[in-house]
Design a protein around this motif. Structure first.
Motif, PDB file in Angstrom:
ATOM      1  N   LEU A 226     106.666-103.372  27.613  1.00 59.32           N
ATOM      2  CA  LEU A 226     107.517-102.764  27.662  1.00 59.32           C
ATOM      3  C   LEU A 226     107.451-101.747  27.369  1.00 59.32           C
ATOM      4  O   LEU A 226     107.085-100.486  27.315  1.00 59.32           O
ATOM      5  CB  LEU A 226     108.984-103.028  27.843  1.00 59.32           C
ATOM      6  CG  LEU A 226     109.632-104.048  29.514  1.00 59.32           C
ATOM      7  CD1 LEU A 226     110.585-104.031  29.063  1.00 59.32           C
ATOM      8  CD2 LEU A 226     108.844-103.370  30.731  1.00 59.32           C
ATOM      9  N   ASP A 227     107.086-101.865  26.383  1.00 62.52           N
ATOM     10  CA  ASP A 227     107.038-100.432  24.918  1.00 62.52           C
ATOM     11  C   ASP A 227     105.420 -99.656  25.067  1.00 62.52           C
ATOM     12  O   ASP A 227     105.629 -98.523  24.735  1.00 62.52           O
ATOM     13  CB  ASP A 227     106.969-101.425  22.899  1.00 62.52           C
ATOM     14  CG  ASP A 227     108.041-101.756  22.669  1.00 62.52           C
ATOM     15  OD1 ASP A 227     109.186-101.819  23.404  1.00 62.52           O
ATOM     16  OD2 ASP A 227     108.246-103.157  22.221  1.00 62.52           O
ATOM     17  N   GLU A 228     104.407-100.593  25.079  1.00 61.87           N
ATOM     18  CA  GLU A 228     103.151 -99.911  25.000  1.00 61.87           C
ATOM     19  C   GLU A 228     103.494 -99.018  26.357  1.00 61.87           C
ATOM     20  O   GLU A 228     102.654 -97.738  26.411  1.00 61.87           O
ATOM     21  CB  GLU A 228     102.009-101.023  25.101  1.00 61.87           C
ATOM     22  CG  GLU A 228     102.188-101.843  24.155  1.00 61.87           C
ATOM     23  CD  GLU A 228     100.841-103.418  24.693  1.00 61.87           C
ATOM     24  OE1 GLU A 228     100.465-103.418  25.206  1.00 61.87           O
ATOM     25  OE2 GLU A 228     100.932-103.789  23.375  1.00 61.87           O
ATOM     26  N   THR A 229     103.726 -99.310  27.034  1.00 56.43           N
ATOM     27  CA  THR A 229     104.087 -98.643  28.479  1.00 56.43           C
ATOM     28  C   THR A 229     105.406 -97.754  29.113  1.00 56.43           C
ATOM     29  O   THR A 229     104.883 -96.888  29.390  1.00 56.43           O
ATOM     30  CB  THR A 229     104.043 -99.396  29.718  1.00 56.43           C
ATOM     31  OG1 THR A 229     105.738-100.361  29.967  1.00 56.43           O
ATOM     32  CG2 THR A 229     102.647-100.320  29.997  1.00 56.43           C
ATOM     33  N   LYS A 230     105.997 -97.654  27.850  1.00 47.57           N
ATOM     34  CA  LYS A 230     106.930 -96.662  27.127  1.00 47.57           C
ATOM     35  C   LYS A 230     108.096 -96.726  28.936  1.00 47.57           C
ATOM     36  O   LYS A 230     108.443 -96.300  28.968  1.00 47.57           O
ATOM     37  CB  LYS A 230     106.598 -94.967  27.081  1.00 47.57           C
ATOM     38  CG  LYS A 230     105.631 -94.954  26.116  1.00 47.57           C
ATOM     39  CD  LYS A 230     104.999 -93.314  26.162  1.00 47.57           C
ATOM     40  CE  LYS A 230     103.558 -93.122  25.226  1.00 47.57           C
ATOM     41  NZ  LYS A 230     104.125 -93.390  23.720  1.00 47.57           N
ATOM     42  N   ARG A 231     108.257 -98.203  29.149  1.00 44.47           N
ATOM     43  CA  ARG A 231     108.980 -97.561  29.977  1.00 44.47           C
ATOM     44  C   ARG A 231     110.592 -99.171  29.143  1.00 44.47           C
ATOM     45  O   ARG A 231     111.585 -99.143  29.803  1.00 44.47           O
ATOM     46  CB  ARG A 231     108.931 -99.065  31.425  1.00 44.47           C
ATOM     47  CG  ARG A 231     107.350 -98.745  31.813  1.00 44.47           C
ATOM     48  CD  ARG A 231     108.800 -97.593  32.211  1.00 44.47           C
ATOM     49  NE  ARG A 231     107.506 -96.460  33.203  1.00 44.47           N
ATOM     50  CZ  ARG A 231     106.943 -96.438  34.603  1.00 44.47           C
ATOM     51  NH1 ARG A 231     107.627 -97.729  35.433  1.00 44.47           N
ATOM     52  NH2 ARG A 231     106.135 -95.902  34.864  1.00 44.47           N
ATOM     53  N   ALA A 232     110.592 -99.593  27.715  1.00 43.91           N
ATOM     54  CA  ALA A 232     111.651-100.063  27.328  1.00 43.91           C
ATOM     55  C   ALA A 232     113.110 -99.302  26.823  1.00 43.91           C
ATOM     56  O   ALA A 232     113.503 -99.761  27.486  1.00 43.91           O
ATOM     57  CB  ALA A 232     111.437-100.683  26.092  1.00 43.91           C
ATOM     58  N   ASP A 233     112.899 -98.598  27.067  1.00 45.34           N
ATOM     59  CA  ASP A 233     114.057 -96.617  27.062  1.00 45.34           C
ATOM     60  C   ASP A 233     115.031 -97.263  27.766  1.00 45.34           C
ATOM     61  O   ASP A 233     116.036 -97.170  28.232  1.00 45.34           O
ATOM     62  CB  ASP A 233     113.286 -95.936  26.479  1.00 45.34           C
ATOM     63  CG  ASP A 233     113.672 -95.853  25.136  1.00 45.34           C
ATOM     64  OD1 ASP A 233     113.653 -96.770  24.642  1.00 45.34           O
ATOM     65  OD2 ASP A 233     113.083 -95.138  23.909  1.00 45.34           O
ATOM     66  N   ASP A 234     114.585 -97.292  29.104  1.00 45.93           N
ATOM     67  CA  ASP A 234     115.166 -96.973  30.327  1.00 45.93           C
ATOM     68  C   ASP A 234     115.055 -98.886  31.251  1.00 45.93           C
ATOM     69  O   ASP A 234     114.894 -98.127  32.628  1.00 45.93           O
ATOM     70  CB  ASP A 234     114.427 -96.193  31.529  1.00 45.93           C
ATOM     71  CG  ASP A 234     113.078 -96.359  31.484  1.00 45.93           C
ATOM     72  OD1 ASP A 234     112.101 -97.185  31.412  1.00 45.93           O
ATOM     73  OD2 ASP A 234     112.110 -95.092  32.209  1.00 45.93           O
ATOM     74  N   THR A 235     114.623 -99.582  30.314  1.00 45.53           N
ATOM     75  CA  THR A 235     114.622-100.944  31.396  1.00 45.53           C
ATOM     76  C   THR A 235     115.807-101.990  30.913  1.00 45.53           C
ATOM     77  O   THR A 235     116.158-102.289  29.513  1.00 45.53           O
ATOM     78  CB  THR A 235     113.262-101.574  31.877  1.00 45.53           C
ATOM     79  OG1 THR A 235     112.116-100.601  31.791  1.00 45.53           O
ATOM     80  CG2 THR A 235     112.912-103.075  32.285  1.00 45.53           C
ATOM     81  N   LEU A 236     116.455-102.468  31.793  1.00 42.13           N
ATOM     82  CA  LEU A 236     116.795-103.756  31.788  1.00 42.13           C
ATOM     83  C   LEU A 236     116.869-105.019  31.979  1.00 42.13           C
ATOM     84  O   LEU A 236     116.113-104.814  32.724  1.00 42.13           O
ATOM     85  CB  LEU A 236     118.017-103.398  32.423  1.00 42.13           C
ATOM     86  CG  LEU A 236     119.206-104.855  32.147  1.00 42.13           C
ATOM     87  CD1 LEU A 236     120.314-104.834  31.144  1.00 42.13           C
ATOM     88  CD2 LEU A 236     120.359-105.172  34.022  1.00 42.13           C
ATOM     89  N   VAL A 237     117.036-105.619  30.561  1.00 45.08           N
ATOM     90  CA  VAL A 237     115.610-106.612  30.177  1.00 45.08           C
ATOM     91  C   VAL A 237     116.701-107.400  30.695  1.00 45.08           C
ATOM     92  O   VAL A 237     117.925-107.946  29.333  1.00 45.08           O
ATOM     93  CB  VAL A 237     115.069-106.681  28.726  1.00 45.08           C
ATOM     94  CG1 VAL A 237     115.165-108.422  28.997  1.00 45.08           C
ATOM     95  CG2 VAL A 237     114.056-106.004  28.236  1.00 45.08           C
ATOM     96  N   ILE A 238     116.919-108.901  30.924  1.00 43.47           N
ATOM     97  CA  ILE A 238     117.934-110.024  32.002  1.00 43.47           C
ATOM     98  C   ILE A 238     116.482-111.140  30.967  1.00 43.47           C
ATOM     99  O   ILE A 238     115.930-111.532  31.718  1.00 43.47           O
ATOM    100  CB  ILE A 238     118.701-109.885  32.765  1.00 43.47           C
ATOM    101  CG1 ILE A 238     119.411-108.770  32.995  1.00 43.47           C
ATOM    102  CG2 ILE A 238     119.166-111.301  32.577  1.00 43.47           C
ATOM    103  CD1 ILE A 238     120.436-108.831  32.402  1.00 43.47           C
ATOM    104  N   PHE A 239     116.945-111.285  30.318  1.00 42.90           N
ATOM    105  CA  PHE A 239     116.844-113.287  29.921  1.00 42.90           C
ATOM    106  C   PHE A 239     117.509-114.467  30.107  1.00 42.90           C
ATOM    107  O   PHE A 239     118.685-114.241  29.609  1.00 42.90           O
ATOM    108  CB  PHE A 239     116.239-113.391  28.480  1.00 42.90           C
ATOM    109  CG  PHE A 239     115.887-114.533  28.026  1.00 42.90           C
ATOM    110  CD1 PHE A 239     114.713-115.096  28.745  1.00 42.90           C
ATOM    111  CD2 PHE A 239     116.011-115.589  27.000  1.00 42.90           C
ATOM    112  CE1 PHE A 239     113.881-116.535  28.470  1.00 42.90           C
ATOM    113  CE2 PHE A 239     116.131-117.245  27.097  1.00 42.90           C
ATOM    114  CZ  PHE A 239     114.851-117.183  27.419  1.00 42.90           C
ATOM    115  N   SER A 240     117.135-115.759  30.801  1.00 38.31           N
ATOM    116  CA  SER A 240     117.857-116.841  31.246  1.00 38.31           C
ATOM    117  C   SER A 240     116.568-117.474  30.896  1.00 38.31           C
ATOM    118  O   SER A 240     115.974-117.771  31.539  1.00 38.31           O
ATOM    119  CB  SER A 240     118.812-116.046  32.173  1.00 38.31           C
ATOM    120  OG  SER A 240     119.123-117.610  32.470  1.00 38.31           O
ATOM    121  N   SER A 241     117.991-118.734  30.653  1.00 39.29           N
ATOM    122  CA  SER A 241     116.766-119.926  29.956  1.00 39.29           C
ATOM    123  C   SER A 241     116.921-121.081  31.320  1.00 39.29           C
ATOM    124  O   SER A 241     116.447-122.126  30.652  1.00 39.29           O
ATOM    125  CB  SER A 241     117.355-120.736  28.926  1.00 39.29           C
ATOM    126  OG  SER A 241     118.792-120.847  28.665  1.00 39.29           O
TER     127      SER A 241
END
Length: 465
Positions: A226-241
Motif C-alpha cells: 500500500l505504501d509503495e503504490t501510494k494507496r495507504a492514505d486513502d485505504t481502510l485496512v481491516i485485519f481480523s484473526s
C-alpha cells in the motif's frame, strides 16, 4: 478563548474523508485473538501487526457468531447471521439469492476481489473477482509460496475506481508447518490457561506460534505494498484473526477463546491512531459498515448487523448491546448444538444436548495435524488439572455463565451461583429473544438430516428472508 476551544475540537476530532475509501481486508485463519501481543499474548512476535495496532484502532470486543471457517466468513461477507444467510454448519452453503460484499459494494462503484482462501458457496452469492497470489488450500503442507503481483495489479488497475480486496491468508491454520519453530523453544513457552501442559502441546504450540509470525510477515508485505503504490492514505485496512486456533477449547466452541476475534482498523486521518475501544461489534456488522463508508445506506431489513462507522471515526465508544454465538457440530463430529450470548463483560452459554459427549473429529482424531489431544487423555490419569480440562471439553452442563472480563479463559462456571442469578436471567432472556427473532428451531438443526437438506437447498427450518 474561542480560538483555543476550536483548536481543541479540531485536534480531538478525527477528520472525515471526502472520498470513498479503498478497503483492504486481511484475514488470518484460526488465530486465537489472545495469542496476539496487542491483545495480551505473551509469546508470538508480530512486529507488523503491533505496528498496525499503533497506527489504528484496536477493537477489544470483536466477535463472530460461529467458530468455524465457512459460517464466520459467510457472516462477514453477507452481514447476516448463520440462520439468516443459510450457512449454519461448517462446509455448508448459503441460501439461493444471498447477496454479499461484491453485490453491495459493486452497486456503489467498487471493484471487489478475493485473494487466498474462499471456503464460501454458492459462487453466485460470492462473485468476487479472483485475485491470484495466495494459496487457497488451508491444509496444504507446506503452503504454496505467495506472490504480491496479482494484488499489486488489482489495487493499481484503475486509480479512479475504488477497490475492496479481501486477502484471506491460510495461516495459522493447522497443520502448522510454516515459519521458524526454532524461534519458540517449547520449554520457554507460556501456555494459555485453557491448555493442558504436556510436551506434545508445547511442541504443537511452538509450531503454531511460528505460523503466527509467518502470517505477520505476510501482513507486513501487504501494508508495504500500500505504501509503495501510494494507496495507504486513502485505504481502510481491516485485519481480523478469524476464530480461535485448533486447540481444545478454542475453535469449534462457543467459549470466548473460540468466538472472540481480533479486529484492527487503520485509515489515516479518519480512524484514530493508538486507540483501543470496548465497543461491541460482530462480523455481521462489517458489510453494513463498508456500505456506509462507501456512501450507501445499509437497509436494516436486509442485514442482521449494523454499521459501526461512528466507532471507527472515534465519534462513539458503543455499538451493540449483545453478540450472539451458535454451534452446530455436524459434520465436524456427532451433533452437539450450542447457543450463546455475550455483552462484553459476561457470557451465557446454553448447551442444548448436555447429556451427550462432545466430540470433534478433526481435533480428536487426526493425529497427523493434532497429536496433542492424545497426550491430554494419557496424562489426565495422574494430573488433576489436565483431567479438569478434558472433562470440561467432553462434558458440559446445560448452562454456563462466565464473568469473561475477569475470567479470560472462562474456566469458572458461575451458572449455579445465586449471586449471579440476575445476570444469568438477563442474558438468558436476551438470548431467547434472539433465537425467536432468528426462527432458530434448536436441537433439530444439528442433525445429518438438517445438514443434507441445507446442502440440497431445502432447509428444515423456516428461516427469515
Amino acid at each position: 478563548m474561542k480560538s483555543l476551544l476550536l483548536l481543541s475540537f479540531l485536534f480531538a476530532t478525527p477528520l472525515v474523508a471526502a472520498e470513498k475509501p479503498n478497503i483492504l481486508v486481511i484475514l488470518a485463519d484460526d488465530c486465537t485473538y489472545s495469542d496476539l501481543s496487542f491483545h495480551g499474548g505473551e509469546n508470538a512476535r508480530t512486529p507488523n501487526l503491533d505496528g498496525l495496532a499503533k497506527q489504528g484502532t484496536v477493537f477489544e470486543r470483536g466477535y463472530l457468531s460461529m467458530a468455524m471457517c465457512s459460517p464466520c466468513r459467510s457472516e462477514f461477507y453477507t452481514g447476516r447471521l448463520p440462520l439468516r444467510n443459510g450457512c449454519a454448519w461448517n462446509q455448508s452453503t448459503c441460501r439461493p439469492g444471498t447477496r454479499s460484499i461484491p453485490h453491495f459494494l459493486g452497486d456503489l462503484g467498487y471493484r471487489v476481489g478475493l485473494a487466498g482462501k474462499t471456503h464460501i458457496k454458492p459462487a453466485a452469492s460470492f462473485p468476487f473477482e479472483k485475485v491470484p497470489g495466495f494459496d487457497e488450500n488451508c491444509v496444504r503442507d507446506p503452503t504454496n509460496p505467495h506472490d504480491l503481483g496479482g494484488t499489486r495489479q488489482f489495487i493499481t488497475r484503475d486509480e479512479k475506481q475504488p477497490f475492496c480486496l479481501v486477502v484471506a491468508l491460510t495461516e495459522p491454520h493447522a497443520p502448522w508447518v510454516m515459519g521458524d519453530a526454532s524461534a519458540y523453544p517449547p520449554k520457554s513457552i507460556k501456555l494459555p490457561a485453557n491448555l493442558a501442559d504436556t510436551p506434545m502441546t508445547r511442541q504443537s504450540f511452538s509450531r503454531y506460534l511460528a505460523e503466527i509470525t509467518y502470517m505477520d510477515g505476510q501482513v507486513g508485505e501487504l501494508l508495504r505494498l500500500l505504501d509503495e503504490t501510494k494507496r495507504a492514505d486513502d485505504t481502510l485496512v481491516i485485519f481480523s484473526s478469524e476464530q480461535g486456533a485448533q486447540f481444545p477449547g478454542n475453535k469449534w466452541t462457543n467459549w470466548d477463546a473460540g468466538l472472540h476475534t481480533s479486529i484492527v482498523a487503520r485509515w489515516p486521518q479518519v480512524v484514530p491512531s493508538g486507540r483501543r475501544t470496548k465497543a461491541l461489534v460482530q462480523y455481521a456488522d462489517m458489510l453494513p459498515t463498508f456500505i456506509e463508508l462507501a456512501g450507501g445506506k445499509p437497509d436494516p431489513a436486509i442485514f442482521d448487523g449494523s454499521s459501526f462507522a461512528a466507532v471507527l471515526r472515534g465519534q462513539s465508544e458503543k455499538h451493540r448491546d449483545f453478540v450472539y454465538g451458535m454451534h452446530n457440530n455436524y459434520p465436524e463430529g456427532p451433533p452437539y448444538p450450542i447457543r450463546s450470548i455475550g455483552d462484553g463483560e459476561w457470557r451465557y452459554i446454553r448447551n442444548l444436548a448436555p447429556e451427550r459427549t462432545y466430540i470433534e473429529k478433526h481435533l480428536m482424531g487426526r493425529t497427523e495435524h493434532n497429536p496433542y489431544w492424545g497426550s491430554w487423555m494419557f496424562t489426565a490419569t495422574e494430573n488433576p488439572r489436565t483431567l479438569r480440562l478434558v472433562e470440561r471439553f467432553l462434558h458440559r452442563p446445560a448452562e454456563e455463565l462466565y464473568h469473561t472480563a475477569e475470567d479470560r479463559f472462562e474456566l469458572t462456571n458461575l451458572a449455579a451461583d445465586p449471586k449471579h442469578a440476575e445476570t444469568k436471567a438477563r442474558l438468558a432472556a436476551a438470548l431467547d429473544r434472539n433465537l425467536s427473532e432468528q426462527l432458530d428451531p434448536g436441537v433439530i438443526l444439528d442433525t445429518p438430516e438438517a445438514f443434507r437438506a441445507a446442502e440440497e437447498l431445502k432447509p428444515v427450518y423456516p428461516g427469515k428472508p
